[in-house]
Design an enzyme around this catalytic site. Structure first.
Site, short mmCIF file in Angstrom:
data_model
loop_
_atom_site.label_atom_id
_atom_site.label_comp_id
_atom_site.label_asym_id
_atom_site.label_seq_id
_atom_site.Cartn_x
_atom_site.Cartn_y
_atom_site.Cartn_z
N LYS A 190 0.86 -1.18 0.00
CA LYS A 190 0.00 0.00 0.00
C LYS A 190 0.89 1.23 0.00
CE LYS A 190 -3.63 2.38 2.50
NZ LYS A 190 -4.64 2.29 3.56
N LYS A 245 -2.22 -1.53 -3.83
CA LYS A 245 -3.06 -0.34 -3.76
C LYS A 245 -2.22 0.91 -3.84
CE LYS A 245 -6.13 1.75 -0.40
NZ LYS A 245 -6.58 1.68 0.96
#
Ligand code: PBG
Length: 321
Positions: A190, A245
């Site tokens: 992330k 992400k």
């Protein structure tokens, strides 16, 4: 080369990747109240729903063949504290929402985020002392948060906080509560991205965060080897599935993670990506149906097993049309 492209049947026959409703995970925002829906201005078409309307929406998703949803709470300001205490309240908004969804008994997976940002006054994902985001203290709280969510009926715990060692700790905590059936979907790679802006508007963490950022725990956008080290750690600690992400600007990471580990790999088409596509389409600059379908196809081609997308029900409808 053009013979295989000449007709629709030949294009269909030779296409390597396809999009199906099974590829979709729908993130939803839940708010307090009854019969209320509040639009998110920076995400046209997306609404925050009270629990009763959320349950209806999940029923529609089930009917459309979407296999899983992810629930994000809009925590009332007065419940936010520096330590994010509300995260571990077994009756907090997200736990009540999960219980209500599970009572409807739909055949759909429910995913909950583990991180403190919806609950902290400063909007950080962890506990802060002297300007530092404390790692191990935060992990302790995340374990408790995961346990209340799992007891509420959540099927998949998805830690998005990026603290070190949290996957192993949460796995152990769940197992010790006889919650060994609960899946762990690690937000392994992330990034500290500008593309989360509209999400932070939606859950109300943008104003808490102010001008601060999350660069001491989320990954640097310039890195790719580091993503593989993150995934390796999460797999060793017990992750069942991993996530990359944001999505579209990070498809190289999706490809490397899938090729290196071969485990279920998901990508998050985050709020800013949705806003870009929707905004351009609303201006008439792009065709929504073609652009959104192509965007999901590209995730598949890069190696993703599925995509979290705010457009999931619309895409499922397009696919069945
Ligand atoms: C919170 C969280 C964020 C997103 C999902 N979980 C925001 C953040 O890290 O600040 C972003 C999702 C999106 O932008 O759609 N830990």
């Amino acid at each position: 080369m053009r013979r295989n492209r000449r007709t629709e049947w030949a294009r269909r026959l030779t296409r390597e990747s396809n999009v199906m409703p099974d590829d979709l995970i729908w993130p939803l925002f839940v708010q307090e109240g009854k019969g209320t829906r509040t639009p998110v201005p920076s995400m046209p078409g997306v609404e925050r729903l009270s629990i009763d309307l959320l349950v209806k929406a999940v029923g529609e998703a089930t009917a459309l063949g979407i296999p899983a949803i992810a629930v994000f709470p809009v925590t009332p300001q007065e419940l936010k504290t520096p330590n994010g205490r509300e995260a571990t309240n077994p009756d907090n908004l997200v736990c009540r929402a999960v219980r209500a969804i599970k009572e409807a008994n739909d055949d759909i997976g429910v995913i909950c985020d583990v991180a403190l940002d919806p609950y902290t006054t400063h909007g950080q994902d962890g506990i802060v002392r002297d300007g530092e985001i404390l790692n191990d203290e935060t992990v302790g709280v995340l374990c408790k948060q995961a346990i209340v969510q799992a007891h509420a009926g959540c099927d998949v715990i998805a830690p998005s906080d990026m603290m070190d060692g949290r996957i192993g700790a949460i796995r152990k905590a769940l197992d010790s509560e006889a919650l060994e059936q609960v899946n762990l979907l690690a937000y392994s790679a992330k990034y500290a991205s500008a593309f989360y802006g509209p999400f932070r508007d939606a859950v109300g963490s943008a104003q808490s965060l102010g001008t601060a950022d999350k660069r001491t725990y989320q990954m640097d956008p310039g890195n790719t080897d580091e993503a593989l080290r993150e995934v390796a750690l999460d797999v060793a600690e017990g992750a069942d599935m991993v996530m990359v992400k944001p999505g579209m600007p990070y498809l190289d990471i999706v490809r490397r993670v899938k090729e290196s580990f071969g485990l279920p790999t998901f990508a998050y088409q985050v709020s800013g990506e949705y806003a870009m596509l929707r905004g351009a389409c609303d201006q008439g600059w792009l065709d929504w149906e073609r652009a959104i379908l192509e965007s999901i196809l590209c995730f598949k081609r890069a190696g993703a097993d599925g995509v979290l997308t705010y457009a999931a029900p619309e895409i499922a409808k397009l696919l069945s049309a």
